[in-house]
Design a protein around this motif. Sequence first.
Motif, PDB file in Angstrom:
ATOM      1  N   ASN A 418      66.590 -10.516  -1.033  1.00 22.19           N
ATOM      2  CA  ASN A 418      67.694  -9.742  -0.550  1.00 22.19           C
ATOM      3  C   ASN A 418      67.260  -8.295  -0.078  1.00 22.19           C
ATOM      4  O   ASN A 418      67.664  -7.590  -1.139  1.00 22.19           O
ATOM      5  CB  ASN A 418      68.744  -9.787  -1.612  1.00 22.19           C
ATOM      6  N   ASP A 419      66.865  -8.111   0.853  1.00 18.00           N
ATOM      7  CA  ASP A 419      66.296  -6.859   1.391  1.00 18.00           C
ATOM      8  C   ASP A 419      66.249  -6.787   2.818  1.00 18.00           C
ATOM      9  O   ASP A 419      66.687  -7.628   3.524  1.00 18.00           O
ATOM     10  CB  ASP A 419      64.763  -6.533   0.962  1.00 18.00           C
ATOM     11  N   THR A 420      65.774  -5.691   3.584  1.00 13.36           N
ATOM     12  CA  THR A 420      65.624  -5.837   4.841  1.00 13.36           C
ATOM     13  C   THR A 420      64.586  -6.586   5.403  1.00 13.36           C
ATOM     14  O   THR A 420      63.698  -6.971   4.720  1.00 13.36           O
ATOM     15  CB  THR A 420      65.439  -4.263   5.244  1.00 13.36           C
ATOM     16  N   ILE A 421      64.668  -6.916   6.934  1.00 18.07           N
ATOM     17  CA  ILE A 421      63.499  -7.507   7.566  1.00 18.07           C
ATOM     18  C   ILE A 421      62.223  -6.809   7.414  1.00 18.07           C
ATOM     19  O   ILE A 421      61.331  -7.667   7.241  1.00 18.07           O
ATOM     20  CB  ILE A 421      64.031  -8.011   8.818  1.00 18.07           C
ATOM     21  N   ALA A 422      62.286  -5.894   7.486  1.00 17.33           N
ATOM     22  CA  ALA A 422      60.931  -5.044   7.535  1.00 17.33           C
ATOM     23  C   ALA A 422      60.237  -4.902   5.975  1.00 17.33           C
ATOM     24  O   ALA A 422      59.156  -5.323   5.907  1.00 17.33           O
ATOM     25  CB  ALA A 422      61.163  -3.550   7.762  1.00 17.33           C
ATOM     26  N   ALA A 423      61.313  -4.972   5.121  1.00 19.66           N
ATOM     27  CA  ALA A 423      60.617  -4.892   3.643  1.00 19.66           C
ATOM     28  C   ALA A 423      60.007  -6.402   3.399  1.00 19.66           C
ATOM     29  O   ALA A 423      59.302  -6.654   2.724  1.00 19.66           O
ATOM     30  CB  ALA A 423      61.664  -4.797   2.396  1.00 19.66           C
ATOM     31  N   PHE A 450      64.633 -12.311  18.049  1.00 18.24           N
ATOM     32  CA  PHE A 450      65.972 -12.503  17.503  1.00 18.24           C
ATOM     33  C   PHE A 450      66.019 -11.110  16.601  1.00 18.24           C
ATOM     34  O   PHE A 450      67.371 -10.697  16.227  1.00 18.24           O
ATOM     35  CB  PHE A 450      66.019 -13.497  16.701  1.00 18.24           C
ATOM     36  N   ILE A 451      65.142 -10.647  16.140  1.00 16.79           N
ATOM     37  CA  ILE A 451      65.139  -9.240  15.361  1.00 16.79           C
ATOM     38  C   ILE A 451      65.946  -8.090  16.153  1.00 16.79           C
ATOM     39  O   ILE A 451      66.898  -7.428  15.637  1.00 16.79           O
ATOM     40  CB  ILE A 451      63.979  -8.865  14.758  1.00 16.79           C
ATOM     41  N   GLU A 452      65.567  -7.936  17.513  1.00 15.66           N
ATOM     42  CA  GLU A 452      65.952  -6.960  18.338  1.00 15.66           C
ATOM     43  C   GLU A 452      67.531  -7.074  18.615  1.00 15.66           C
ATOM     44  O   GLU A 452      68.104  -6.306  19.193  1.00 15.66           O
ATOM     45  CB  GLU A 452      65.268  -6.981  19.455  1.00 15.66           C
ATOM     46  N   LEU A 453      68.121  -8.388  18.564  1.00 15.51           N
ATOM     47  CA  LEU A 453      69.247  -8.752  18.752  1.00 15.51           C
ATOM     48  C   LEU A 453      70.276  -8.434  17.618  1.00 15.51           C
ATOM     49  O   LEU A 453      71.520  -8.427  17.830  1.00 15.51           O
ATOM     50  CB  LEU A 453      69.421 -10.471  19.214  1.00 15.51           C
ATOM     51  N   LEU A 454      69.691  -8.035  16.345  1.00 13.71           N
ATOM     52  CA  LEU A 454      70.603  -7.949  15.269  1.00 13.71           C
ATOM     53  C   LEU A 454      70.907  -6.393  15.497  1.00 13.71           C
ATOM     54  O   LEU A 454      70.202  -5.489  15.910  1.00 13.71           O
ATOM     55  CB  LEU A 454      69.725  -8.086  13.837  1.00 13.71           C
ATOM     56  N   PRO A 455      72.112  -6.013  15.057  1.00 13.78           N
ATOM     57  CA  PRO A 455      72.489  -4.800  15.188  1.00 13.78           C
ATOM     58  C   PRO A 455      71.567  -3.647  14.316  1.00 13.78           C
ATOM     59  O   PRO A 455      71.700  -2.177  14.976  1.00 13.78           O
ATOM     60  CB  PRO A 455      73.984  -4.627  14.452  1.00 13.78           C
ATOM     61  N   GLN A 456      71.129  -3.858  13.453  1.00  8.89           N
ATOM     62  CA  GLN A 456      70.510  -2.833  12.670  1.00  8.89           C
ATOM     63  C   GLN A 456      68.961  -3.348  12.867  1.00  8.89           C
ATOM     64  O   GLN A 456      68.006  -2.638  12.105  1.00  8.89           O
ATOM     65  CB  GLN A 456      70.628  -2.710  11.291  1.00  8.89           C
ATOM     66  N   GLY A 457      68.474  -4.316  13.496  1.00  6.03           N
ATOM     67  CA  GLY A 457      67.272  -4.618  13.828  1.00  6.03           C
ATOM     68  C   GLY A 457      66.413  -4.826  12.448  1.00  6.03           C
ATOM     69  O   GLY A 457      66.825  -5.545  11.792  1.00  6.03           O
TER      70      GLY A 457
END
Length: 575
Positions: A418-423, A450-457
């Motif tokens: 339960n963290d960011t995509i980057a983490a 799909f990551i770039e389509l997310l509001p916060q990337g």
Amino acid sequence: MRLLTYVRPYWIAFVAAILCMGVSSIIEPVFPALMKGLLDNGFATAKDSWDWLLYPAAIVGVFVARAILGFIGDYAMSWVSNNVVSELRRAMFARIVNLPVGYYSDHVSGRLMSRVAYDVTGVASAATSALTTLVKDSLSVIGLLGWLLYLNWKLTLVAFAMVPFIALAVRAFSGRLRQVSRGIQASQGAITQILQEAIEGHKVVKIFGGQQYECERFEHSVQEQRQFAMRATVASSAQGPIVQFFAAVALATIMAIAMKQAASDQTTVGGFVSFITAMLMLLAPVKRLTDVNAPIQRGLAAAESVFSVVDQDAEPDHGKINIERASGLVEFDGVSFGYPGSERQALSDVSFVVHPGESVALVGQSGSGKTTIANLLPRFYHIDGGEIRIDGNALNDITLHSLRRNIALVSQEVTLFNDTIAANIAYGTQKGATPDEIRAAADAAHALEFIELLPQGFATQIGEKGVKLSGGQRQRLAIARAILKDAPILILDEATSALDTESERHVQAALETLMRGRTTIVIAHRLSTIEHSDKIIVLKHGSIIESGTHSELLGRKGAYANLYLTQRSEGESAK
């Protein structure tokens, strides 16, 4: 005594708390002493001077001093207590993440969570809060008894006569309280486990109509805990009145004797009032001392639970060889292995070699030993016989850290946090990766689209277990994590078996990028995904029955050919 080792780093605050409590308790007999002086001498001096103000001022001073010292002592002890809780939780968590894989199979996660979340507070209560009562009230009792002995030792001996009866009452309830406290902790673990399963499996609960069943399970555990709690209440609540009964008998006897002594001028009015005041003041700390037995027993039971985790042996690591970066030669030489408690061997005399950069696929029916091989290579389990080697070094001779640093794993059951995509991509040892490196790994894993389509990337929070993403998206994040790690040995455990056709196409393309130049062990259910593997090994009941390339195995018309043809015919009929 072991609990004091966790208190030791905070010994200055601990000693300060004890001293403040001690001084606060020791000056408690000053109040009945002032009452004696006030009644015997204060009224006589009030006629001629202002000395009578000394007694009221002294009484206020005593209470102010006790209030200040009590606050400092309670605050310091609370500070120590909370730090002890933190230290114990850190020690438990550090042990939990380093336990062998087999431990997790034998212990339910809910009970482990309950120990970290709840049992630790019981230990801290025994180590600090209960100790506060013992120190503060014991010194109060000693000080008041000392004053009583000074005033009238004969009457005080009557009070001492009740001590053996009080001690017997406390001892009788101690064992009962400890036993019931263990039951409360076990039932708390069951409640946590059921709650965790119901929350994590809420979709299954809903679709299969399991709400009533889960409610009944939860009700059973809640009722069980309630019963244990009521038994504890009976034991702790009965103890107080019994002790107070003996104290009341002693007080009544003392008052009768004291009144008789006053009638015969053997004591003054001030002495009599001071004695009775001290006796009444003695009841409260005596009651608290008897009541403290319950939290002490709960704390001792909790300590058994907590230290049973802390004392567990971590994964054994006797390796001395530190591999910086393996070339990728993997050898299984006559390997045999059986899971603890299982009657049959999961692997029996398994031998094969994977050369650097090669891909070897493991196929077979469920229970044939494919996943066991994947578990043995990172040394999640220790083999019973034979030897596994990496670059010619026996697996047990390699340090765990360097062994696992050279292995990446992508499985069907993707673990995301339960963290960011980057983490989640730059996890663990890769947490220092730059944004450009994380982006490149996501691009190679076909996840960037799909990551770039997310509001916060890359800063998007993906929720518990990546619940906000689709199955294919979660799988591609796991592949990006493996790409970023850049380990020379790769294990793919049915990484595409649970995906739809479109997701599988993206994931398969990402896997091809990941496998390039790496020694890869592929566990596959869909044989169409492993046709281009350098070698295919067919397992049955933990033994190798066939091995070769895709074309070679089809030409032999054996177990692999039958399995392949069966899957192809099922795929054609499904169309």
